[in-house]
Design a protein around this motif. Structure first.
Motif, PDB file in Angstrom:
ATOM      1  N   UNK A  24       8.112   0.205   8.931  1.00 56.77           N
ATOM      2  CA  UNK A  24       8.721  -0.418   7.167  1.00 56.77           C
ATOM      3  C   UNK A  24       7.751  -1.450   7.219  1.00 56.77           C
ATOM      4  N   UNK A  25       8.614  -2.579   7.443  1.00 61.09           N
ATOM      5  CA  UNK A  25       7.753  -4.202   6.487  1.00 61.09           C
ATOM      6  C   UNK A  25       6.387  -3.779   6.854  1.00 61.09           C
ATOM      7  N   UNK A  26       5.275  -3.640   8.134  1.00 62.10           N
ATOM      8  CA  UNK A  26       4.107  -3.629   8.022  1.00 62.10           C
ATOM      9  C   UNK A  26       3.055  -2.244   6.349  1.00 62.10           C
ATOM     10  N   UNK A  27       3.949  -1.172   7.047  1.00 62.81           N
ATOM     11  CA  UNK A  27       3.770  -0.507   5.667  1.00 62.81           C
ATOM     12  C   UNK A  27       3.788  -1.036   4.524  1.00 62.81           C
ATOM     13  N   UNK A  30       1.150  -3.474   3.108  1.00 61.39           N
ATOM     14  CA  UNK A  30      -0.297  -2.144   3.421  1.00 61.39           C
ATOM     15  C   UNK A  30      -0.192  -1.490   2.251  1.00 61.39           C
ATOM     16  N   UNK A  31       1.144  -1.087   1.723  1.00 57.92           N
ATOM     17  CA  UNK A  31       1.284  -0.427   0.511  1.00 57.92           C
ATOM     18  C   UNK A  31       0.680  -1.444  -1.269  1.00 57.92           C
ATOM     19  N   UNK A  32       1.581  -2.242  -1.075  1.00 52.66           N
ATOM     20  CA  UNK A  32       1.379  -3.623  -2.241  1.00 52.66           C
ATOM     21  C   UNK A  32       0.030  -4.131  -1.619  1.00 52.66           C
ATOM     22  N   UNK A  33      -0.957  -4.106  -0.887  1.00 54.78           N
ATOM     23  CA  UNK A  33      -2.196  -4.253  -0.643  1.00 54.78           C
ATOM     24  C   UNK A  33      -3.644  -3.168  -1.276  1.00 54.78           C
ATOM     25  N   UNK A  62       0.492 -12.045  -3.434  1.00 58.63           N
ATOM     26  CA  UNK A  62       0.809 -12.002  -1.832  1.00 58.63           C
ATOM     27  C   UNK A  62       1.918 -10.860  -1.865  1.00 58.63           C
ATOM     28  N   UNK A  63       2.258  -9.598  -0.901  1.00 56.93           N
ATOM     29  CA  UNK A  63       3.362  -9.139  -0.710  1.00 56.93           C
ATOM     30  C   UNK A  63       4.078 -10.459  -0.263  1.00 56.93           C
ATOM     31  N   UNK A  64       3.980 -11.862   0.304  1.00 57.49           N
ATOM     32  CA  UNK A  64       5.305 -12.449   0.360  1.00 57.49           C
ATOM     33  C   UNK A  64       5.849 -13.354  -1.243  1.00 57.49           C
ATOM     34  N   UNK A  65       4.665 -12.638  -1.948  1.00 51.62           N
ATOM     35  CA  UNK A  65       5.586 -13.574  -3.314  1.00 51.62           C
ATOM     36  C   UNK A  65       5.783 -12.681  -4.133  1.00 51.62           C
ATOM     37  N   UNK A  66       6.417 -11.281  -3.672  1.00 50.22           N
ATOM     38  CA  UNK A  66       6.803 -10.125  -4.727  1.00 50.22           C
ATOM     39  C   UNK A  66       8.529 -10.689  -4.486  1.00 50.22           C
ATOM     40  N   UNK A  77       9.149   3.927  -0.100  1.00 52.41           N
ATOM     41  CA  UNK A  77       7.763   4.342  -0.869  1.00 52.41           C
ATOM     42  C   UNK A  77       7.221   4.525   0.998  1.00 52.41           C
ATOM     43  N   UNK A  78       7.271   2.988   1.589  1.00 55.25           N
ATOM     44  CA  UNK A  78       7.026   3.247   3.209  1.00 55.25           C
ATOM     45  C   UNK A  78       7.869   3.915   3.675  1.00 55.25           C
ATOM     46  N   UNK A  79       9.343   3.913   3.510  1.00 56.48           N
ATOM     47  CA  UNK A  79      10.676   4.806   4.568  1.00 56.48           C
ATOM     48  C   UNK A  79      10.743   6.040   4.026  1.00 56.48           C
ATOM     49  N   UNK A  80      10.148   6.545   2.788  1.00 61.13           N
ATOM     50  CA  UNK A  80      10.214   8.047   2.316  1.00 61.13           C
ATOM     51  C   UNK A  80       8.819   8.665   3.352  1.00 61.13           C
ATOM     52  N   UNK A  81       8.120   7.606   3.707  1.00 66.13           N
ATOM     53  CA  UNK A  81       6.646   8.597   4.271  1.00 66.13           C
ATOM     54  C   UNK A  81       7.379   8.362   5.465  1.00 66.13           C
ATOM     55  N   UNK A  82       7.443   7.621   6.480  1.00 65.76           N
ATOM     56  CA  UNK A  82       7.764   7.861   7.661  1.00 65.76           C
ATOM     57  C   UNK A  82       9.079   8.933   7.657  1.00 65.76           C
ATOM     58  N   UNK A  83       9.933   9.522   7.122  1.00 69.11           N
ATOM     59  CA  UNK A  83      10.752  10.724   6.594  1.00 69.11           C
ATOM     60  C   UNK A  83      10.918  12.121   7.123  1.00 69.11           C
ATOM     61  N   UNK A  84       9.280  11.714   5.847  1.00 69.66           N
ATOM     62  CA  UNK A  84       8.912  13.362   5.928  1.00 69.66           C
ATOM     63  C   UNK A  84       8.512  13.101   6.850  1.00 69.66           C
ATOM     64  N   UNK A  85       7.101  12.396   7.598  1.00 67.19           N
ATOM     65  CA  UNK A  85       6.426  12.777   8.772  1.00 67.19           C
ATOM     66  C   UNK A  85       7.205  13.367  10.113  1.00 67.19           C
ATOM     67  N   UNK A  86       8.442  12.048   9.445  1.00 66.56           N
ATOM     68  CA  UNK A  86       9.715  13.113  10.429  1.00 66.56           C
ATOM     69  C   UNK A  86      10.647  14.099  10.706  1.00 66.56           C
ATOM     70  N   UNK A  87      10.620  14.247   9.776  1.00 69.33           N
ATOM     71  CA  UNK A  87      11.231  15.650   9.091  1.00 69.33           C
ATOM     72  C   UNK A  87      10.297  17.219   9.313  1.00 69.33           C
ATOM     73  N   UNK A  88       8.992  16.166   8.756  1.00 67.32           N
ATOM     74  CA  UNK A  88       7.869  18.062   9.253  1.00 67.32           C
ATOM     75  C   UNK A  88       7.901  18.044  10.977  1.00 67.32           C
TER      76      UNK A  88
END
Length: 95
Positions: A24-27, A30-33, A62-66, A77-88
């Motif tokens: 989740x944190x890496x995603x 990356x979403x921010x990048x 950089x993400x770390x400065x947000x 965004x990341x959590x909901x994406x992963x949850x959708x992948x699993x839901x499907x």
């Protein structure tokens, strides 16, 4: 024109295992990048306050400065994406 009414797939029943926290944190980073890269390619630069006319945005760091609030936006965004992948019905495995 009809008013748009979003209808996201309900993922409230999906509980993410804690072993996905690093993913989740890496995603989220990356979403921010990806967002920042797109903005910069459109001519946006850092500014202390958002100014659409001048294409300035305070989150072009950089993400770390947000702030935690901004990181939470990306995490959601990341959590909901992963949850959708699993839901499907897809599985997430690590090689």
């Amino acid at each position: 024109m009809k008013q748009y009414k979003p209808k996201p797939i309900d993922t409230k029943d999906i509980v993410l295992p804690t072993e996905l926290n690093n993913l989740i944190e890496e995603m989220s980073k990356n979403v921010h990048e990806v967002w920042a890269e797109t903005r910069i390619s459109q001519g946006w630069t850092y500014g202390e306050e958002r100014n659409d006319a001048e294409k300035k945005h305070p989150c072009l760091v950089p993400y770390e400065e947000l702030s935690e609030e901004e990181k939470e936006y990306d995490r959601n965004t990341s959590i909901e994406t992963i949850k959708l992948i699993l839901k499907l019905g897809f599985k997430i495995t690590r090689d």
